[in-house]
Design an enzyme around this catalytic site. Structure first.
Site, PDB file in Angstrom:
ATOM      1  CG  HIS A  23      48.536  16.739  34.852  1.00 36.06           C
ATOM      2  ND1 HIS A  23      49.446  15.703  34.740  1.00 36.06           N
ATOM      3  CD2 HIS A  23      47.654  16.368  35.828  1.00 36.06           C
ATOM      4  CE1 HIS A  23      49.133  14.756  35.624  1.00 36.06           C
ATOM      5  NE2 HIS A  23      48.060  15.124  36.285  1.00 36.06           N
TER       6      HIS A  23
ATOM      7  CD  GLU B 243      44.073  20.526  40.537  1.00 34.50           C
ATOM      8  OE1 GLU B 243      43.896  21.753  40.399  1.00 34.50           O
ATOM      9  OE2 GLU B 243      45.103  20.043  41.011  1.00 34.50           O
TER      10      GLU B 243
END
Length: 380
Positions: free
Chosen positions: A262, A321
């Site tokens: 991320h 995700e």
């Protein structure tokens, strides 16, 4: 001083562009604060409607306030014929594109679309939040050759979306899972779509324009992400025994492992923790979900171990995700609709930022560093 060039930060990295009471992301601690509450204190504990009230009004609602908000949102769910025509015209477009086009039409249903007073902004926030699920569900059905269903006013925000999507009485476990998901993604600091909304709002443009711009920013794969490919990855791996070889092969080929890493978080994404619990609850009730969840947990553990070995120091941890894909597919959504469904939760946060930016009433206008030529002359 005249003639000096301001310091630059590529992509505004590390630059504080606004002061906000709405959310705070601590990437080193793996912490997400939503209006004073840690995410884990909200998701699964308060409804999406209550979390929206928290962002819009600064406090969790009383029982009476929550009941009133739910009634208001339910009364606003139906979309006008003009909006539905846009959805039909865009039936074969990606759902996020259909949502962007349909969103722009919603200003036609506001009494004073250019009014940016606090009361007008709050009214627009309720309208947009109420209608996004109606638009996404209608597009899903129309794109499959089915007629959209009218919303019901006797269901919660999440349960009504599932009803409009599938046409059956919503499963309480599924509705609870979707509600927790939308709370989990309701706001997340100064991300690209939120910043886009605030820039538009800073010009004194209206709520619908700002949120339409936010959808355009969310569409980009560097922001909206790719939860769909997580499912492709799990299907391709197939079994826990194949996970390590598959991950190593992808890394050797220079490809990214979907659902890991991320831009902000250097530890595990706190949203992944929350959604992992959501998936675990759903897996208890459905055998097919249990099998996929077991595979996902095994792949996650293997991927983290291999990533730490192959890319030491990169701190590539599980992101939102990974578990978003598992939650949304278990709700019967197709991967192409994942980003638009995310927007149905994030819209409440976008609206809160527009309200806050309008109250700030200061134009966001950064400078740029010119790197082109100088002194050119036009030949006579």
């Amino acid at each position: 001083m005249a003639g000096t060039t301001p310091s630059t930060a590529r992509g505004l990295d590390g630059v504080v562009a606004a002061r906000t009471r709405l959310s705070h992301v601590d990437g080193l601690a793996g912490e997400l604060i939503i209006a004073g509450y840690e995410l884990k204190a909200l998701a699964g504990r308060v409804s999406f409607e209550a979390a929206a009230h928290l962002l819009w009004c600064g406090a969790l609602p009383s029982v009476a306030e929550l009941g009133q908000l739910r009634r208001e949102l339910a009364a606003l769910r139906a979309v006008p014929d003009g909006t539905l025509r846009v959805v039909r015209t865009g039936a074969q477009a990606p759902p996020i594109d259909a949502l962007r086009m349909a969103c722009a039409t919603l200003s036609l249903d506001l009494r004073a679309p250019d009014d940016i007073s606090p009361s007008a902004d709050l009214a627009a926030a309720k309208l947009l939040t109420a209608r996004f699920p109606t638009i996404v569900a209608a597009h899903a059905r129309i794109s499959e050759g089915r007629e959209p269903l009218a919303p019901r006013d006797d269901l919660s925000h999440a349960a009504n979306f599932l009803y409009m999507l599938h046409g059956t009485e919503p499963d309480p476990i599924a509705a609870r899972a979707l509600d927790s998901y939308w709370v989990t993604v309701i706001d997340h600091g100064m991300n690209a779509s939120t910043f886009a909304a605030r820039v538009i709002a800073s010009t004194r443009s209206d709520m619908v324009s700002a949120v339409t711009g936010a959808i355009g920013a969310l569409k980009g794969p560097l922001h909206g992400g790719a939860p769909g490919p997580v499912l492709d990855m799990l299907v391709d791996i197939g079994s826990a025994e194949r996970a390590e070889a598959w991950v190593r092969n992808e890394l050797e080929a220079g490809r990214r492992i979907m659902g890991f890493g991320h831009r902000v978080y250097k530890v595990r994404d706190p949203r992944a923790d929350v959604l992992s619990g959501v998936v675990a609850e759903m897996a208890k009730a459905r055998l097919e979900d249990a099998k996929l969840f077991a595979l996902a947990r095994s792949v996650e553990q293997t991927a983290l171990r291999v990533l730490n070995e192959v890319k030491p120091g990169r701190n590539l941890r599980t992101n939102v995700e990974f578990y978003t894909a598992l939650v949304l597919q278990s709700l019967g959504l197709t991967p192409r609709a994942f980003v638009a469904t995310f927007a149905c939760g994030r819209v409440a946060g976008w609206c809160a930022h527009v309200i806050e930016q309008h109250a700030e009433d200061h134009l966001i206008r950064p400078q740029s560093e010119y790197v082109g030529p100088r002194g050119l002359r036009v030949e006579a």
